[in-house]
Design a protein around this motif. Structure first.
Motif, short mmCIF file in Angstrom:
data_model
loop_
_atom_site.label_atom_id
_atom_site.label_comp_id
_atom_site.label_asym_id
_atom_site.label_seq_id
_atom_site.Cartn_x
_atom_site.Cartn_y
_atom_site.Cartn_z
N GLN A 43 -0.94 149.05 -9.94
CA GLN A 43 -2.33 149.46 -10.02
C GLN A 43 -2.56 150.76 -9.26
N ARG A 44 -3.58 151.46 -9.66
CA ARG A 44 -3.95 152.68 -8.95
C ARG A 44 -4.42 152.30 -7.55
N GLU A 45 -3.99 153.09 -6.57
CA GLU A 45 -4.35 152.80 -5.18
C GLU A 45 -4.84 154.05 -4.47
N LEU A 46 -5.65 153.81 -3.47
CA LEU A 46 -6.16 154.91 -2.66
C LEU A 46 -5.05 155.49 -1.80
N VAL A 47 -5.02 156.81 -1.72
CA VAL A 47 -4.10 157.50 -0.82
C VAL A 47 -4.87 158.03 0.39
N ALA A 48 -5.91 158.82 0.13
CA ALA A 48 -6.69 159.41 1.20
C ALA A 48 -8.01 159.92 0.65
N THR A 49 -9.02 159.90 1.52
CA THR A 49 -10.31 160.47 1.16
C THR A 49 -10.83 161.34 2.29
N ILE A 50 -11.74 162.24 1.92
CA ILE A 50 -12.35 163.11 2.91
C ILE A 50 -13.79 163.37 2.48
N THR A 51 -14.72 163.22 3.42
CA THR A 51 -16.12 163.46 3.11
C THR A 51 -16.46 164.94 3.25
N ASN A 52 -17.67 165.29 2.82
CA ASN A 52 -18.10 166.68 2.99
C ASN A 52 -18.20 167.03 4.47
N GLY A 53 -18.35 166.01 5.33
CA GLY A 53 -18.35 166.24 6.77
C GLY A 53 -16.96 166.20 7.37
N ASP A 55 -14.78 163.73 7.44
CA ASP A 55 -14.25 162.45 7.91
C ASP A 55 -13.16 162.02 6.93
N THR A 56 -12.04 161.56 7.46
CA THR A 56 -10.91 161.21 6.61
C THR A 56 -10.56 159.73 6.71
N ASN A 57 -9.90 159.27 5.66
CA ASN A 57 -9.43 157.89 5.60
C ASN A 57 -8.10 157.90 4.86
N TYR A 58 -7.12 157.14 5.38
CA TYR A 58 -5.78 157.13 4.79
C TYR A 58 -5.31 155.71 4.53
N ALA A 59 -4.51 155.56 3.49
CA ALA A 59 -3.79 154.32 3.30
C ALA A 59 -2.75 154.20 4.41
N GLU A 60 -2.50 152.97 4.83
CA GLU A 60 -1.54 152.75 5.91
C GLU A 60 -0.17 153.31 5.58
N SER A 61 0.19 153.25 4.31
CA SER A 61 1.53 153.65 3.90
C SER A 61 1.78 155.15 4.01
N VAL A 62 0.71 155.95 4.15
CA VAL A 62 0.89 157.40 4.22
C VAL A 62 0.43 157.99 5.55
N LYS A 63 -0.12 157.18 6.42
CA LYS A 63 -0.59 157.69 7.71
C LYS A 63 0.55 158.33 8.48
N GLY A 64 0.26 159.50 9.03
CA GLY A 64 1.27 160.21 9.79
C GLY A 64 2.18 161.08 8.95
N ARG A 65 2.12 160.91 7.63
CA ARG A 65 2.96 161.71 6.73
C ARG A 65 2.13 162.62 5.83
N PHE A 66 0.99 162.14 5.40
CA PHE A 66 0.13 162.90 4.49
C PHE A 66 -1.11 163.39 5.24
N THR A 67 -1.60 164.55 4.82
CA THR A 67 -2.82 165.10 5.40
C THR A 67 -3.73 165.57 4.28
N ILE A 68 -4.94 165.08 4.27
CA ILE A 68 -5.93 165.53 3.29
C ILE A 68 -6.83 166.56 3.95
N SER A 69 -7.19 167.58 3.19
CA SER A 69 -8.10 168.60 3.70
C SER A 69 -8.91 169.14 2.53
N ARG A 70 -9.92 169.94 2.82
CA ARG A 70 -10.76 170.48 1.77
C ARG A 70 -11.28 171.84 2.15
N ASP A 71 -11.60 172.60 1.12
CA ASP A 71 -12.25 173.90 1.28
C ASP A 71 -13.57 173.78 0.53
N ASN A 72 -14.65 173.61 1.28
CA ASN A 72 -15.95 173.38 0.63
C ASN A 72 -16.42 174.59 -0.16
#
Length: 119
Positions: A43-53, A55-72
């Motif tokens: 099934q499709r699973e969450l990897v990471a999210t980031i709000t307009n502010g 704030d980030t959230n990561y799946a446990e399986s990728v914490k410390g390895r993946f980094t989400i970022s954004r350019d508003n």
């Protein structure tokens, strides 16, 4: 709203890859951008999210390895993936949620980009 994901490809175990997803159209000022993935027969699973502010959230399986970022300014979200493992092999999808109230809103998905981790 349209999302265009890019950056997938073949990478060796332990390697790195950076995914990008550019959003166009009507993006609300309150939004959440994220990456999800779907491996074969899973099934499709969450990897990471980031709000307009940013704030980030990561799946446990990728914490410390993946980094989400954004350019508003560019309505673009990135996923820097390091120390990749064969189990990270999947189609990666980006998503934006235009927030209407609370955490409820309208979801838009990109077309997916395949990341294959293999020697």
């Amino acid at each position: 709203v349209q999302l265009q994901a890019s950056g997938g490809g073949l990478v060796q175990p332990g390697g790195s890859r950076r995914l990008s997803c550019a959003a166009s159209g009507s993006i609300f000022s309150s939004n959440v951008m994220g990456w999800y993935r779907q491996a074969p027969e899973k099934q499709r699973e969450l990897v990471a999210t980031i709000t307009n502010g940013e704030d980030t959230n990561y799946a446990e399986s990728v914490k410390g390895r993946f980094t989400i970022s954004r350019d508003n300014a560019k309505n673009t979200v990135y996923l820097q993936m390091n120390s990749l493992k064969p189990e990270d092999t999947a189609v990666y999808y980006c998503k934006v949620r235009n927030i209407v109230v609370g955490s409820i809103g309208y979801d838009y998905w990109g077309q997916g980009t395949l990341v294959t981790v293999s020697s």
